[in-house]
Design a protein around this motif. Structure first.
Motif, PDB file in Angstrom:
ATOM      1  N   HIS A   1       9.008   7.128   6.991  1.00  0.00           N
ATOM      2  CA  HIS A   1       7.543   7.167   7.063  1.00  0.00           C
ATOM      3  C   HIS A   1       6.984   5.755   7.320  1.00  0.00           C
ATOM      4  O   HIS A   1       6.155   5.544   8.210  1.00  0.00           O
TER       5      HIS A   1
ATOM      6  N   GLU B   1      10.981   7.955   2.696  1.00  0.00           N
ATOM      7  CA  GLU B   1       9.847   7.030   2.675  1.00  0.00           C
ATOM      8  C   GLU B   1      10.057   5.900   3.690  1.00  0.00           C
ATOM      9  O   GLU B   1       9.112   5.485   4.358  1.00  0.00           O
TER      10      GLU B   1
ATOM     11  N   ALA C   1       0.082   0.164  16.808  1.00  0.00           N
ATOM     12  CA  ALA C   1      -1.177   0.105  16.051  1.00  0.00           C
ATOM     13  C   ALA C   1      -1.056  -0.819  14.836  1.00  0.00           C
ATOM     14  O   ALA C   1      -2.069  -1.225  14.265  1.00  0.00           O
ATOM     15  N   ALA C   2       0.172  -1.141  14.438  1.00  0.00           N
ATOM     16  CA  ALA C   2       0.361  -1.979  13.250  1.00  0.00           C
ATOM     17  C   ALA C   2       0.087  -3.451  13.586  1.00  0.00           C
ATOM     18  O   ALA C   2       0.065  -3.840  14.762  1.00  0.00           O
TER      19      ALA C   2
ATOM     20  N   ARG D   1       0.828  -1.212   0.000  1.00  0.00           N
ATOM     21  CA  ARG D   1       0.000   0.000   0.000  1.00  0.00           C
ATOM     22  C   ARG D   1       0.860   1.258   0.000  1.00  0.00           C
ATOM     23  O   ARG D   1       0.378   2.343  -0.331  1.00  0.00           O
ATOM     24  N   HIS D   2       2.138   1.119   0.399  1.00  0.00           N
ATOM     25  CA  HIS D   2       3.033   2.284   0.368  1.00  0.00           C
ATOM     26  C   HIS D   2       3.418   2.551  -1.083  1.00  0.00           C
ATOM     27  O   HIS D   2       3.944   1.664  -1.765  1.00  0.00           O
ATOM     28  N   ARG D   3       3.162   3.767  -1.541  1.00  0.00           N
ATOM     29  CA  ARG D   3       3.210   4.039  -2.974  1.00  0.00           C
ATOM     30  C   ARG D   3       4.537   4.529  -3.500  1.00  0.00           C
ATOM     31  O   ARG D   3       4.839   4.361  -4.681  1.00  0.00           O
ATOM     32  N   LEU D   4       5.352   5.149  -2.658  1.00  0.00           N
ATOM     33  CA  LEU D   4       6.594   5.734  -3.182  1.00  0.00           C
ATOM     34  C   LEU D   4       7.728   4.725  -3.084  1.00  0.00           C
ATOM     35  O   LEU D   4       8.811   5.008  -2.557  1.00  0.00           O
TER      36      LEU D   4
ATOM     37  N   LEU E   1       5.021   4.296  10.825  1.00  0.00           N
ATOM     38  CA  LEU E   1       3.668   3.725  10.817  1.00  0.00           C
ATOM     39  C   LEU E   1       3.663   2.255  11.209  1.00  0.00           C
ATOM     40  O   LEU E   1       2.777   1.799  11.932  1.00  0.00           O
ATOM     41  N   ARG E   2       4.648   1.517  10.693  1.00  0.00           N
ATOM     42  CA  ARG E   2       4.558   0.055  10.767  1.00  0.00           C
ATOM     43  C   ARG E   2       5.298  -0.574  11.938  1.00  0.00           C
ATOM     44  O   ARG E   2       5.215  -1.793  12.122  1.00  0.00           O
TER      45      ARG E   2
HETATM   46  C1  LIG Z   1      -2.269   0.885  11.532  1.00  0.00           C
HETATM   47  C2  LIG Z   1      -2.764   0.923  10.100  1.00  0.00           C
HETATM   48  C3  LIG Z   1      -4.018   0.470   9.809  1.00  0.00           C
HETATM   49  C4  LIG Z   1      -4.482   0.524   8.479  1.00  0.00           C
HETATM   50  N1  LIG Z   1      -5.740   0.057   8.205  1.00  0.00           N
HETATM   51  C5  LIG Z   1      -6.213   0.120   6.945  1.00  0.00           C
HETATM   52  C6  LIG Z   1      -7.541  -0.333   6.612  1.00  0.00           C
HETATM   53  O1  LIG Z   1      -8.277  -0.806   7.477  1.00  0.00           O
HETATM   54  N2  LIG Z   1      -7.952  -0.246   5.328  1.00  0.00           N
HETATM   55  C7  LIG Z   1      -7.165   0.288   4.337  1.00  0.00           C
HETATM   56  O2  LIG Z   1      -7.593   0.367   3.173  1.00  0.00           O
HETATM   57  N3  LIG Z   1      -5.909   0.689   4.614  1.00  0.00           N
HETATM   58  C8  LIG Z   1      -5.407   0.628   5.869  1.00  0.00           C
HETATM   59  N4  LIG Z   1      -4.125   1.037   6.133  1.00  0.00           N
HETATM   60  C9  LIG Z   1      -3.265   1.497   5.005  1.00  0.00           C
HETATM   61  C10 LIG Z   1      -3.219   3.033   4.929  1.00  0.00           C
HETATM   62  O3  LIG Z   1      -4.493   3.547   4.616  1.00  0.00           O
HETATM   63  C11 LIG Z   1      -2.210   3.497   3.832  1.00  0.00           C
HETATM   64  O4  LIG Z   1      -2.641   3.022   2.571  1.00  0.00           O
HETATM   65  C12 LIG Z   1      -0.823   2.981   4.066  1.00  0.00           C
HETATM   66  O5  LIG Z   1      -0.458   3.164   5.392  1.00  0.00           O
HETATM   67  C13 LIG Z   1       0.136   3.713   3.124  1.00  0.00           C
HETATM   68  O6  LIG Z   1       0.586   4.896   3.759  1.00  0.00           O
HETATM   69  P1  LIG Z   1       0.477   6.379   3.210  1.00  0.00           P
HETATM   70  O7  LIG Z   1      -0.722   6.543   2.393  1.00  0.00           O
HETATM   71  O8  LIG Z   1       0.698   7.285   4.367  1.00  0.00           O
HETATM   72  O9  LIG Z   1       1.770   6.574   2.444  1.00  0.00           O
HETATM   73  P2  LIG Z   1       2.653   6.152   1.183  1.00  0.00           P
HETATM   74  O10 LIG Z   1       1.879   5.564   0.075  1.00  0.00           O
HETATM   75  O11 LIG Z   1       3.780   5.384   1.782  1.00  0.00           O
HETATM   76  O12 LIG Z   1       3.141   7.596   0.758  1.00  0.00           O
HETATM   77  C14 LIG Z   1       3.964   8.387   1.620  1.00  0.00           C
HETATM   78  C15 LIG Z   1       3.382   9.779   1.785  1.00  0.00           C
HETATM   79  O13 LIG Z   1       3.393  10.414   0.511  1.00  0.00           O
HETATM   80  C16 LIG Z   1       2.251  11.243   0.405  1.00  0.00           C
HETATM   81  N5  LIG Z   1       1.410  10.739  -0.690  1.00  0.00           N
HETATM   82  C17 LIG Z   1       1.539   9.554  -1.357  1.00  0.00           C
HETATM   83  N6  LIG Z   1       0.615   9.462  -2.324  1.00  0.00           N
HETATM   84  C18 LIG Z   1      -0.113  10.601  -2.262  1.00  0.00           C
HETATM   85  C19 LIG Z   1      -1.220  11.097  -2.983  1.00  0.00           C
HETATM   86  N7  LIG Z   1      -1.775  10.407  -3.978  1.00  0.00           N
HETATM   87  N8  LIG Z   1      -1.698  12.307  -2.659  1.00  0.00           N
HETATM   88  C20 LIG Z   1      -1.156  13.038  -1.665  1.00  0.00           C
HETATM   89  N9  LIG Z   1      -0.110  12.622  -0.914  1.00  0.00           N
HETATM   90  C21 LIG Z   1       0.399  11.423  -1.220  1.00  0.00           C
HETATM   91  C22 LIG Z   1       1.520  11.209   1.737  1.00  0.00           C
HETATM   92  O14 LIG Z   1       2.014  12.213   2.570  1.00  0.00           O
HETATM   93  C23 LIG Z   1       1.945   9.852   2.294  1.00  0.00           C
HETATM   94  O15 LIG Z   1       1.841   9.756   3.702  1.00  0.00           O
HETATM   95  C24 LIG Z   1      -3.650   1.010   7.431  1.00  0.00           C
HETATM   96  C25 LIG Z   1      -2.352   1.450   7.759  1.00  0.00           C
HETATM   97  C26 LIG Z   1      -1.915   1.420   9.069  1.00  0.00           C
HETATM   98  C27 LIG Z   1      -0.499   1.881   9.373  1.00  0.00           C
END
Ligand SMILES: Cc1cc2nc3c(=O)[nH]c(=O)nc-3n(C[C@H](O)[C@H](O)[C@H](O)COP(=O)(O)OP(=O)(O)OC[C@H]3O[C@@H](n4cnc5c(N)ncnc54)[C@H](O)[C@@H]3O)c2cc1C
Length: 205
Positions: free
Chosen positions: A165, A162, A174-175, A79-82, A169-170
């Protein structure tokens, strides 16, 4: 049924001196303060960059890590995009030939009833997978019966911003416990190898 522990392998050779001095050189471009570069100045410079939130500077260096963990954890990680990922494919790998491995859940001891129930489910999944392949199913079809605990390998490359970051979170309470297990291990390794860049991240218990 083969049960294994998760593993974290840092693939990038990490030379802290080289990484710190490179980042300092790139970062000081902003202020044209290259004349302030001295022995030991990089650590101080990078600490102040991180404290001030000017973290784009630390995007200039990346680290590649190989995780051997379960599919449930890799599903969360991606789910982490970068980040760049290369992940073992359950579409192409035929586990009948090489055997199926499962990752031991860190929250059950092997003498607990929950573990025994889990173990029976893994044995059943392995039997059903093998049966399907023997009946002519392809690996991408037979994978439908594979569980979250299936061992998976994923190579993960991200820049240092990244990683900070992701680790914040992880590795937090909470993770998911199995995500925390590998991320706390990685955080511990990075705190040792690159303390200036990772020391401020708390390893919450
Ligand atoms: C404890 C926990 C519980 C979770 N539970 C769920 C759940 O129940 N369901 C679910 O679907 N997901 C869940 N997630 C996943 C969460 O929603 C994020 O998808 C995941 O943590 C990726 O992190 P991120 O989006 O912060 O950052 P990354 O994708 O790692 O990106 C890093 C940072 O870049 C910036 N960024 C990246 N892309 C964009 C963009 N398009 N626009 C603006 N800024 C951007 C943001 O500042 C972001 O924080 C959970 C995550 C955690 C840690």
């Amino acid at each position: 049924v083969e049960i294994i522990e998760p593993q974290v392998i840092i693939e990038t050779p990490l030379d802290s001196n080289k990484i710190y001095t490179n980042l300092e050189k790139y970062g000081r471009t902003a202020y044209k303060s290259e004349d302030k570069i001295t022995r030991g100045s990089a650590e101080k410079f990078l600490k102040s960059i991180i404290n001030s939130g000017h973290e784009s500077v630390i995007e200039h260096e990346s680290i590649t890590v190989r995780f051997i963990c379960d599919r449930g954890v890799t599903h969360e990680l991606v789910r982490h995009r970068l980040v760049a990922y290369t992940q073992e494919s359950t579409r192409y790998v035929n586990y009948l030939r090489r055997g199926i491995q499962f990752i031991k859940p860190c929250f059950w001891d092997s003498n607990e009833d929950e573990y025994k129930i889990w173990y029976a489910a893994m044995a059943d999944a392995e039997d059903r997978y093998n049966q399907l392949i023997k009946w002519g199913a392809s690996p991408q079809e037979a994978r439908s019966v594979l569980p979250n605990s299936l061992k998976n390998e994923i190579v993960t490359t991200a820049n240092i911003r990244e990683w900070r970051h992701i680790l914040k979170l992880r590795s937090s309470p909470a993770a998911h416990p199995q995500m925390r297990q590998i991320m706390c291990q990685l955080l511990g390794m990075l705190k040792k190898k690159l303390p200036v860049l990772f020391d401020d991240i708390a390893m919450d218990t």
